[in-house]
Design an enzyme around this catalytic site. Structure first.
Site, PDB file in Angstrom:
ATOM      1  N   ASN A  98       0.826  -1.202   0.000  1.00 62.03           N
ATOM      2  CA  ASN A  98       0.000   0.000   0.000  1.00 62.03           C
ATOM      3  C   ASN A  98       0.865   1.260   0.000  1.00 62.03           C
ATOM      4  OD1 ASN A  98      -1.847   2.022   0.362  1.00 62.03           O
ATOM      5  ND2 ASN A  98      -2.843   1.133   2.135  1.00 62.03           N
ATOM      6  N   ASP A  99       1.420   1.602   1.152  1.00 65.44           N
ATOM      7  CA  ASP A  99       2.131   2.878   1.263  1.00 65.44           C
ATOM      8  C   ASP A  99       3.294   3.008   0.277  1.00 65.44           C
ATOM      9  OD1 ASP A  99       0.388   3.569   3.240  1.00 65.44           O
ATOM     10  OD2 ASP A  99       1.699   2.922   4.873  1.00 65.44           O
TER      11      ASP A  99
END
Lengths: 98, 463
Positions: B387-388
């Site tokens: 994600n990040d």
């Protein structure tokens, strides 16, 4: 300042530089095996533990040394074992054509 | 043989071991020679342990042999864990290493007292403090990684003040001991305070920061062994400790750079708390989702695909399904590569070992900088459980908490597909604008099942 300290400091600084130069060159691909291998090398403290446990100077030192032998030797055995297992998984090549 | 001759022989064995240690790390630089490195390390260890067992100072072997057997009995199963469990095994081995360094330091103190010099006390004090805090800190890290303890950061008001006070207390006790090394009452208190500090140090750190924390604990464990070498005047320990310590240190620096954060920020920043307010303010936006059939169709039509794996792939144990996908696409002539972010997963290099375990050839595992230059020519970027590290806000949004963090530029690919359980924000609670792009398709579901469905579709839809 004891003379031993200075000679150890020399060794420490030189080994630190050697380590820095070598580890910089390790591919990020192998960072996990790098950590497990250095861990296994670090388990060399087992030699100090063996001496403490085997000299039997005081009961306390013997017990502490014995625990330290078990803890560090498990790192040594497990560390080499898992590093080799991981490295065997890294295969080059030619994806197989089924 | 005279005792002097024996001692010299032992010293030569240690020197040989030291040389082999350095070669071990040198050979680890490439996957081709890496296994020689392990062999070199093993020979070194066998030499050093064998030589030590011949040391004439040893008077009894009962304890040594028993504990060596116990150590092997614990170590072998720990060496056989699954690749997904490697981060917690590593944390545990830092704990064991630090424990034994600390215990040896403690034993040295009690054997030496009241004849411990001030200088010797300073060495022992520092060594025992670092060893003890690394022991408990690594246990907490292992607990978090094994999810016995909560992975989220545990924080309270005034935390940094409390932690730093505890550390200062340990150091003050060490100073008091240097002034009067014979004060055997203070010594155990110093050890206890250092043990408490280790707990306080790691509890506030969240799961996503584990790659840095593990590397840092690695470094501490190494330096405590090197300090032990100073205490015992053993050069082989100084060298092994310096190598391990510098390795952990370099890895921590790499991890910090890969997150655009400083050591202090990782250790005292308690990531994952600050953004709660920001995430709530985001208005409803639409996303496009797709089925396994549609995803399979797009992948089959692509000529190049970059797969971006993250911790979610490890959690879902999806790496073997990912291999099947890799095989199916490669068979169709699609060029499949894997884009690996340095902090993907829970320890340095975590994704590489998982994918290697699944038999994906290592040339397909590409580092971030290299894969980013290919991204604009890539047909599909398929994100599995990351994600990040794919969040374009890190490049563009100065108000984002991850602004400045180097990311994989998946948003530059022609089509982006994201396998994700739901729209809930990731670990750090930061919204990802990538999901709302026109070119992005969200594939909702469990990573392992979804990749499995795509593979079935590619095989012709027969299940």
């Amino acid at each position: 300042m004891p003379a031993d300290f200075l000679s150890n400091l020399y060794v420490f600084i030189l080994a630190g530089f050697v380590g820095f130069e070598l580890i910089k060159r390790v591919s990020p691909l192998l960072h996990t095996p790098l950590m497990s291998l250095t861990n296994a090398l670090d388990a060399i403290v087992v030699v100090a533990a063996i001496i403490i446990a085997g000299r039997q100077e005081t009961p306390l030192a013997t017990v502490l040394g014995a625990i330290a032998v078990a803890a560090s030797f498990s790192n040594m055995v497990g560390g080499f074992f898992i590093t080799d297992r991981m490295l065997r998984m890294f295969k080059a090549g030619k994806p197989k054509q089924p | 043989m005279t005792p002097e001759a024996t001692q010299q022989l032992l010293d030569f064995a240690y020197i040989a071991a030291t040389v082999l240690f350095i070669l071990a790390i040198k050979w680890l630089s490439s996957p081709v020679s890496a296994r020689h490195g392990v062999l070199a390390g093993e020979i070194a260890a066998a030499l050093a342990v064998g030589a030590t067992l011949c040391n004439p100072e040893l008077v009894a072997y009962k304890w040594i042999i028993t504990t060596l057997i116990i150590g092997a009995a614990v170590g072998i199963p720990l060496g056989m864990v699954h690749m997904t469990a490697v981060p917690q095994r590593t944390a545990l081995s830092h704990a064991f290493g630090a424990l034994s360094a600390a215990l040896i330091g403690i034993a040295e103190y009690y054997v030496g007292v009241p004849n411990v010099t001030r200088f010797g006390m300073a060495e022992i004090g520092l060594e025992v403090i670092i060893g003890s805090l690394t022991f408990t800190g690594s246990l907490i890290a292992a607990g978090k990684l094994q999810e016995i303890l909560p992975q989220r950061p545990i924080v309270y008001r005034g935390q940094n003040f409390v932690s730093l006070s505890v550390l200062s207390a340990a150091l003050l006790l060490a100073i008091a001991l240097v002034i009067n090394p014979a004060n055997t009452v203070l010594f155990p208190i110093m050890v206890a305070v250092a043990l408490v500090f280790g707990v306080l140090l790691v509890t506030p750190i969240g799961g996503a920061d584990m790659p840095t924390v593990i590397s840092l604990l690695n470094s501490y464990a190494g330096f405590s062994a090197a300090l032990l070498g100073f205490v015992l005047n053993s050069k082989v320990l100084v060298v092994a400790g310096a190598l391990d310590g510098s390795s952990g240190f370099i890895l921590s620096v790499i991890m910090c750079k890969a997150m655009n954060r400083s050591f202090t920020n990782v250790m005292f920043g308690a990531f994952g708390q600050v953004q709660a307010g920001a995430a709530a303010a985001v208005e409803e936006r639409t996303v496009r989702s797709a089925s396994p059939e549609e995803a399979a169709g797009i992948l089959a039509a692509a000529s190049s695909v970059v797969v971006v794996p993250g911790y979610g792939m490890a959690v879902a144990q999806a790496q073997h399904k990912v291999r099947e996908l890799y095989d199916a696409l490669t068979k169709r002539g699609v060029d499949v590569k894997f884009g690996i972010h340095p902090v993907a997963g829970r320890m340095p290099g975590h994704m590489n070992v998982l994918l290697a375990e699944a038999d994906i050839p290592y040339e397909r595992l590409v580092e971030m900088d290299e894969i980013n230059s290919d991204m604009p020519q890539t047909d599909v970027a398929l994100i599995i459980g990351a994600n990040d590290v794919t969040n374009p806000a890190a490049r563009t949004d100065t108000s984002s908490p991850i602004y400045g963090m180097p990311i994989l530029d998946v948003d530059k690919a022609r089509t982006v597909m994201v396998i994700k359980r739901s729209m809930s924000p990731g670990f750090a609670g930061i919204d990802n604008p990538l999901y709302y792009m026109d070119r992005t398709l969200m594939l909702f579901g469990d990573a392992k099942n979804f990749v499995g469905s795509i593979v079935r579709e590619l095989a012709g839809g027969h299940s």
